[in-house]
Design an enzyme around this catalytic site. Structure first.
Site, PDB file in Angstrom:
ATOM      1  N   LYS A   1      -2.084   7.473 -65.895  1.00 49.46           N
ATOM      2  CA  LYS A   1      -3.226   6.546 -65.858  1.00 49.46           C
ATOM      3  C   LYS A   1      -3.433   5.899 -67.225  1.00 49.46           C
ATOM      4  O   LYS A   1      -3.114   6.497 -68.258  1.00 49.46           O
ATOM      5  CB  LYS A   1      -4.488   7.270 -65.398  1.00 49.46           C
ATOM      6  CG  LYS A   1      -5.093   8.176 -66.449  1.00 49.46           C
ATOM      7  CD  LYS A   1      -6.510   8.644 -66.106  1.00 49.46           C
ATOM      8  CE  LYS A   1      -6.961   9.599 -67.205  1.00 49.46           C
ATOM      9  NZ  LYS A   1      -8.250  10.201 -67.029  1.00 49.46           N
TER      10      LYS A   1
ATOM     11  N   LYS B   1      -6.605  18.016 -70.834  1.00 49.18           N
ATOM     12  CA  LYS B   1      -6.942  17.720 -72.220  1.00 49.18           C
ATOM     13  C   LYS B   1      -6.564  18.851 -73.164  1.00 49.18           C
ATOM     14  O   LYS B   1      -6.592  18.679 -74.374  1.00 49.18           O
ATOM     15  CB  LYS B   1      -8.439  17.418 -72.349  1.00 49.18           C
ATOM     16  CG  LYS B   1      -8.792  16.071 -71.771  1.00 49.18           C
ATOM     17  CD  LYS B   1     -10.136  15.571 -72.239  1.00 49.18           C
ATOM     18  CE  LYS B   1     -10.336  14.146 -71.733  1.00 49.18           C
ATOM     19  NZ  LYS B   1     -11.702  13.672 -71.866  1.00 49.18           N
TER      20      LYS B   1
ATOM     21  N   LYS C   1      -7.790   6.044 -72.801  1.00 49.18           N
ATOM     22  CA  LYS C   1      -8.017   5.798 -74.224  1.00 49.18           C
ATOM     23  C   LYS C   1      -7.423   6.903 -75.079  1.00 49.18           C
ATOM     24  O   LYS C   1      -7.044   6.682 -76.208  1.00 49.18           O
ATOM     25  CB  LYS C   1      -9.492   5.581 -74.539  1.00 49.18           C
ATOM     26  CG  LYS C   1     -10.444   6.534 -73.888  1.00 49.18           C
ATOM     27  CD  LYS C   1     -11.875   5.959 -73.825  1.00 49.18           C
ATOM     28  CE  LYS C   1     -12.705   6.675 -72.771  1.00 49.18           C
ATOM     29  NZ  LYS C   1     -13.838   5.939 -72.293  1.00 49.18           N
TER      30      LYS C   1
END
Ligand code: TYM
Length: 332
Positions: free
Chosen positions: A195, A112, A198
């Site tokens: 993957k 992230k 969102k």
């Protein structure tokens, strides 16, 4: 009965097919044999930049979606993390036995922060796996049903439980991750190497559970497929079509072999139209149910308050033991 616990973050306007197949489907199935705790980790959701009004709305939508998926508040405790203060309290205690290096090795934090760099990431995002460990250990969960991307966090949780038990006396159940191999990782429809996510997928790569049915079918029909034309399950050579086969199988509870046999000799396009129709039906029904549940906020509040009360009973007992073992004076 053994206990099961899991959560899904309210960080988007809707959950997606990856959440459903990687997590919710298992949550629903496990309700029969386990004492289940399912919650919405809103404290986790504030570790990235966010808007408070949107968070409040997303938390309601998340709750309605869990219920629409089949989580049954009569059998499972369904609650919102921030309504059970013990989560934050236990997280602080666990922070004291977590190594900085150990926390630094969490790959989700690294993923992230690759774009913005860790300089701009919040400390909360860094310590987030410790809060997740607290979520799990408070309830003495035996099993934690999650997708593959959360496995490392459950491993950290196991380590922290064992460490605490070793230093301060048997306190926590050491939980097992429960990851169903077939659906542990649903891939992005446009980028079948990544993957479905969102935050990281392109809009067309993700089917949201609240998508308009026609739009969902279109996303499936325009999914990237592989060179060649044969429909067969081969995640290495044919990641695109294999992902679609997995979704087909998970949606219908039919085996991959059975589906491959049905479409033997047919074109990709034909298969994608069939799957698109199935997905459209699924999100159509799911969306209707969710909207119905969202129509009665008072009832949702009632369900969540009941769930929080059930959760607090267990959480408070564990936290009291932890505080005592930690050497804190009893509150008089
Ligand atoms: P979150 O909110 O990102 O995802 C919720 C669940 O969905 C699974 N999942 C997937 N499974 C298969 N394929 C995908 N493409 C896919 N994308 C998401 C996730 O693995 C997860 O099971 N940190 C957690 C939330 C959390 C939690 C907990 C989970 C907080 N505390 C305690 C379990 C126990 C998270 O961010 O999941």
């Amino acid at each position: 009965r053994p206990r099961v616990l899991s959560g899904a973050q309210p960080t988007a306007d809707s959950y997606h097919l990856g959440n459903y197949f990687g997590a919710f489907k298992q949550w629903v199935a496990l309700q029969d044999d386990f004492e289940a705790f399912y919650f919405i980790p809103d404290l986790h959701a504030i570790t990235i930049e966010y808007d408070p009004a949107a968070l409040r709305e997303r938390t309601y939508v998340a709750a309605a979606q869990l219920l629409a998926a089949g989580v049954d508040p009569e059998r499972s405790a369904v609650f919102v993390q921030s309504q059970v203060p013990e989560h934050a309290q236990l997280a602080w205690v666990l922070g004291g036995i977590t190594g900085f290096g150990e926390a630094s090795r969490m790959t989700q934090f690294k993923d992230k922060t690759t774009k913005g760099g860790s300089e701009s990431a919040s400390v909360g995002l860094f310590t987030y796996p410790i809060l997740m460990a607290a979520d799990i250990l408070l309830y003495q969960a035996d099993k934690v049903p999650v997708g593959e991307d959360q496995r490392q966090h459950v491993e950290l949780t196991r380590n922290l439980a064992q460490r605490f038990n070793h230093r301060f006396g048997e306190t926590f159940t050491v939980p097992e991750p429960y990851v169903l191999k077939a659906t542990a990782k649903i891939y992005d429809l446009q980028e079948p190497g990544a993957k479905m996510s969102k935050s990281q997928s392109s809009p067309n790569g993700v089917v949201d559970l609240l998508d308009d049915p026609k739009k969902a079918a279109k996303k499936i029909r325009s999914a990237v497929t592989d060179s060649g034309s044969e429909i067969r399950f081969d995640p290495v050579e044919k990641p695109g079509i294999s992902n679609l086969l997995l979704i087909f199988s998970a949606l219908t509870d039919r085996s991959i072999d059975d589906i491959v046999a049905e479409f033997d000799g047919q074109q990709y396009g034909h298969f994608k139209v069939a799957l698109g129709d199935l997905v459209a039906d699924f999100v159509g029904t799911f969306g209707e149910r969710t909207r119905e549940l969202l129509g009665d906020r008072a009832e949702l509040d009632r369900i969540l308050a009941h769930g929080a009360a059930q959760a607090r009973e267990v959480a408070a007992t564990t936290l009291a033991t932890v505080y005592d073992r930690s050497g804190f004076l009893p509150a008089k």
